[in-house]
Design a protein around this motif. Structure first.
Motif, PDB file in Angstrom:
ATOM      1  N   SER A  94       0.835  -1.204   0.000  1.00  0.00           N
ATOM      2  CA  SER A  94       0.000   0.000   0.000  1.00  0.00           C
ATOM      3  C   SER A  94       0.873   1.260   0.000  1.00  0.00           C
ATOM      4  CB  SER A  94      -0.935   0.003   1.213  1.00  0.00           C
ATOM      5  OG  SER A  94      -0.190  -0.130   2.416  1.00  0.00           O
ATOM      6  N   TRP A  95       2.075   1.149   0.594  1.00  0.00           N
ATOM      7  CA  TRP A  95       2.993   2.289   0.628  1.00  0.00           C
ATOM      8  C   TRP A  95       3.472   2.648  -0.775  1.00  0.00           C
ATOM      9  CZ3 TRP A  95       3.956   6.376   3.101  1.00  0.00           C
ATOM     10  CH2 TRP A  95       5.185   7.035   3.035  1.00  0.00           C
ATOM     11  N   LEU A 113       0.668   4.517  -2.499  1.00  0.00           N
ATOM     12  CA  LEU A 113       0.584   5.903  -2.028  1.00  0.00           C
ATOM     13  C   LEU A 113       1.683   6.773  -2.635  1.00  0.00           C
ATOM     14  CD1 LEU A 113      -0.214   5.319   1.765  1.00  0.00           C
ATOM     15  CD2 LEU A 113      -1.746   6.260   0.026  1.00  0.00           C
TER      16      LEU A 113
END
Length: 276
Positions: free
Chosen positions: A171-172, A175
């Protein structure tokens, strides 16, 4: 004559979907794997087996069978991409990731068994972080070893980048707007840029690779503009290629026996109680 040509054209269109439907990544594993084994002069006894879930190659040097994950194969769309999935698993065996993990787990368990209750949580957190870093390092080692095997087998090594960026990322990364598994993909790209520039120049025609280049090119340009960074990069890549060559030669000479496995067996013999 025109009717004959038209008939042949229609027949070809009708046949193509049928042929295309017969291709599957799993069905290509044994053929692609055998080609890689032969091209790299590895033992002909090595076989490949598609398994559900994660591949477990902890016994690969004993049974000469390399497991390949059916999940990973879902991201392979041609023989080049199948070759990456296969070569990554074989590369991990040659790089002795299993032996390293055995020693790490042994030490980790030994430390955990002697912890006081006050230190359990903090030590566990640090241990999980170290394990994650080690796993990334192991995957990188398997990747570049696999890249060498792929190239010797006649496959496009850029397929490794494509498969990785098709796989789920963190998910990083999402982002930050990075490709999935960007750290590993960039590691492969750097390795190829220095050691096999002609392979990079040849390219790989798909949207996933073009998207990766949009991410990688600014990084490469920044590095090339800095003499110190470039000199460090060149030194690291030359060393990496030398290490891969030595590892492959050692694997062939010893049949998979490694210092990590020897260390593991030694640790076990020291700590296990003698039979009475």
């Amino acid at each position: 004559m025109k009717k004959v040509i038209l008939s042949l054209f229609v027949a070809a269109i009708m046949v193509l979907p049928s042929n295309a439907a017969t291709w599957s990544a799993a069905s290509r594993v044994s053929v692609v794997g055998a080609k890689i084994v032969t091209a790299n002069s590895l033992p002909s006894t090595i076989k490949f087996k598609v398994v559900n879930g994660a591949a477990d190659n902890s016994s690969a040097t004993i049974n000469n069978t390399i497991q390949v994950s059916s999940t990973d194969l879902t991201y392979a769309g041609n023989d080049h991409e199948v070759a990456y999935v296969v070569a990554h698993e074989l590369g991990g065996v040659i790089a002795d990731n299993v032996g390293k993990q055995k020693v790490r787990n042994f030490v980790k368990n030994a430390i955990s068994s002697n912890l006081s209750s006050d230190n359990v949580i903090s030590t566990a957190m640090n241990s999980n972080y170290a394990t994650s870093k080690a796993s990334t390092s192991d995957n990188k080692a398997a990747d570049v070893m696999g890249i060498d095997l792929m190239i010797n087998g006649g496959y496009n090594p850029l397929a490794g980048i494509v498969v990785l960026t098709k796989m789920p990322g963190s998910s990083w990364e999402i982002l930050q707007g990075k490709p999935a598994n960007s750290e590993r993909a960039m590691y492969i790209y750097d390795y190829l840029t220095y050691n096999f520039p002609s392979k990079v120049k040849a390219g790989y025609g798909c949207n996933e690779y073009r998207a990766f280049l949009a991410y990688a090119n600014p990084i490469v340009s920044e590095r090339n503009a800095d003499k110190k960074k470039l000199a460090k990069f060149n030194k690291e890549q030359a060393k990496l290629k030398s290490e891969r060559t030595k590892q492959l030669a050692k694997y062939k000479a010893t049949g998979g026996l490694s210092s990590w496995n020897v260390s593991y067996e030694l640790l076990k013999s020291i700590t296990e109680p003698e039979n009475q």
